[in-house]
Design a protein around this motif. Structure first.
Motif, PDB file in Angstrom:
ATOM      1  N   ALA A   1     -11.859 -39.755  38.106  1.00  0.00           N
ATOM      2  CA  ALA A   1     -13.141 -40.101  38.794  1.00  0.00           C
ATOM      3  C   ALA A   1     -12.957 -40.117  40.477  1.00  0.00           C
ATOM      4  O   ALA A   1     -13.890 -39.795  41.050  1.00  0.00           O
ATOM      5  N   GLY A   2     -11.947 -40.753  40.814  1.00  0.00           N
ATOM      6  CA  GLY A   2     -11.544 -40.570  42.351  1.00  0.00           C
ATOM      7  C   GLY A   2     -12.631 -40.907  43.180  1.00  0.00           C
ATOM      8  O   GLY A   2     -13.013 -42.163  43.102  1.00  0.00           O
ATOM      9  N   TRP A   3     -13.087 -40.258  44.304  1.00  0.00           N
ATOM     10  CA  TRP A   3     -13.860 -40.847  45.353  1.00  0.00           C
ATOM     11  C   TRP A   3     -15.281 -40.734  44.884  1.00  0.00           C
ATOM     12  O   TRP A   3     -16.109 -41.508  45.646  1.00  0.00           O
ATOM     13  N   ARG A   4     -15.507 -40.634  43.748  1.00  0.00           N
ATOM     14  CA  ARG A   4     -16.903 -40.801  43.025  1.00  0.00           C
ATOM     15  C   ARG A   4     -17.234 -42.228  42.694  1.00  0.00           C
ATOM     16  O   ARG A   4     -18.249 -42.816  42.903  1.00  0.00           O
ATOM     17  N   LEU A   5     -16.098 -42.699  42.511  1.00  0.00           N
ATOM     18  CA  LEU A   5     -16.340 -44.338  42.145  1.00  0.00           C
ATOM     19  C   LEU A   5     -16.505 -45.070  43.496  1.00  0.00           C
ATOM     20  O   LEU A   5     -17.671 -45.996  43.469  1.00  0.00           O
ATOM     21  N   PRO A   6     -16.114 -44.995  44.503  1.00  0.00           N
ATOM     22  CA  PRO A   6     -16.647 -45.723  45.736  1.00  0.00           C
ATOM     23  C   PRO A   6     -18.061 -45.379  46.255  1.00  0.00           C
ATOM     24  O   PRO A   6     -18.803 -46.356  46.886  1.00  0.00           O
TER      25      PRO A   6
ATOM     26  N   LEU B   1     -16.623 -51.202  39.569  1.00  0.00           N
ATOM     27  CA  LEU B   1     -17.721 -50.952  40.628  1.00  0.00           C
ATOM     28  C   LEU B   1     -17.815 -52.156  41.115  1.00  0.00           C
ATOM     29  O   LEU B   1     -18.046 -52.063  42.541  1.00  0.00           O
ATOM     30  N   MET B   2     -17.641 -53.302  40.707  1.00  0.00           N
ATOM     31  CA  MET B   2     -17.931 -54.735  41.380  1.00  0.00           C
ATOM     32  C   MET B   2     -16.422 -54.788  42.296  1.00  0.00           C
ATOM     33  O   MET B   2     -16.680 -55.356  43.367  1.00  0.00           O
TER      34      MET B   2
END
Length: 303
Positions: free
Chosen positions: A68-73, A193-194
């Protein structure tokens, strides 16, 4: 409508109900709890409640998280850090009902964004349902009177809330678009995400703390934070994310048309504000439009 869609719609309605209460408490306690203070402690408490149950799962899914990498931030910044911080900031200068009314711009943003980003243009039935729901919303706003509608005023907080709605629409669309990279259990995804989103709020919270101070940790204020952490965070986000994955971003956004109805109902239950005929008529039209828009007519309605 099969059981899967029924549970998805029920989850969306539950999320909207929790967020209607969130708008009410944000406005009711805007003098007692500064906006970024409420946003930070909301997620801090939610994290403390959830992480003991998902820490092991997060570790077990570390390979998926790397993919998922940069998508999560990006998703965390939109859905966790920005949206509620903007909502609580908007509540400093506008009423709870205005917060929920502005929030009903979400279906339009998501319908158009879904077509542009996801190539998921809703079927004509969905557009017709949105039109019916919009008519019910206008009737609700106007209280059944054109004079009341023409005299409705908006404030700075309404513009901030409009920005918050755009942020939430983008969060919803990206959650759908990047779904193949986010193959995680719902609680695990929310915990991640939190963990990412809460530190993003910290600098702004510390700045606010230095400028205006914090809040009094009395039972009432703590109960407000507990509500936002448990219901507006854990319960609502899990329900919403499940609904988006099941029925799609555009259809899920239609549920926000019920926020003014739920806000009015909560005001009746909690504040003793009476429900009038225009509440029932407007709410009925909104609910009918929601059912029409989210009911799958054919397999090709929305991919």
């Amino acid at each position: 409508m099969d059981n899967r869609n029924i549970w998805a719609v029920a989850g969306l309605l539950l999320a909207v109900l929790c967020w209607s209460g969130n708008a009410l408490v944000a406005r009711a306690f805007h003098d007692a709890i500064p906006p970024l203070t409420l946003a930070f402690w909301r997620w801090a408490l939610a994290s403390c409640l959830l992480l003991p149950f998902v820490a092991r799962s997060i570790w077990e899914h570390r390979a998926t998280l790397r993919i998922a990498g940069w998508r999560l931030p990006v998703i965390a910044a939109l859905g966790v850090s920005s949206y509620n911080s903007l909502l609580y900031s908007a509540a400093q200068s506008t009423e709870a009902i205005n917060l929920t009314l502005v929030n009903t711009c979400l279906p339009l943003f998501t319908f158009i964004g879904g077509g542009l980003l996801l190539s998921e243009w809703p079927a004509r039935r969905a557009w017709f349902g949105m039109a019916i729901a919009a008519g019910g919303l206008i009737y609700l706003i106007s209280r059944g009177s054109w004079a009341a509608f023409s005299s409705l005023s908006f404030q700075t907080g309404d513009l901030i809330m409009l920005l918050a709605v755009a942020v939430w629409a983008l969060y919803t669309l990206l959650l759908r678009r990047w779904g193949r990279y986010l193959q995680l259990p719902p609680l695990t995804l929310l915990g991640v995400l939190m963990l990412i989103g809460m530190p993003m709020i910290l600098p702004f919270y510390l700045f606010e703390l230095n400028q205006v101070g914090g809040f009094s940790p009395n039972p009432t204020n703590l109960a407000v934070i507990a509500y936002t952490a448990i219901f507006a965070s854990l319960v609502a986000y899990l329900s919403w994310n499940h609904g988006v994955k099941t029925v799609g971003a555009a259809k899920a956004a239609m549920a926000t048309y019920l926020m003014p109805v739920f806000t009015a109902c909560l005001g009746w239950l909690v504040l003793g504000e009476g429900l009038q005929l225009f509440h029932w008529i407007g709410g009925g039209l909104i609910f009918a439009g929601l059912l029409l828009a989210t009911r799958p007519a054919t397999p090709m309605a929305i991919r």
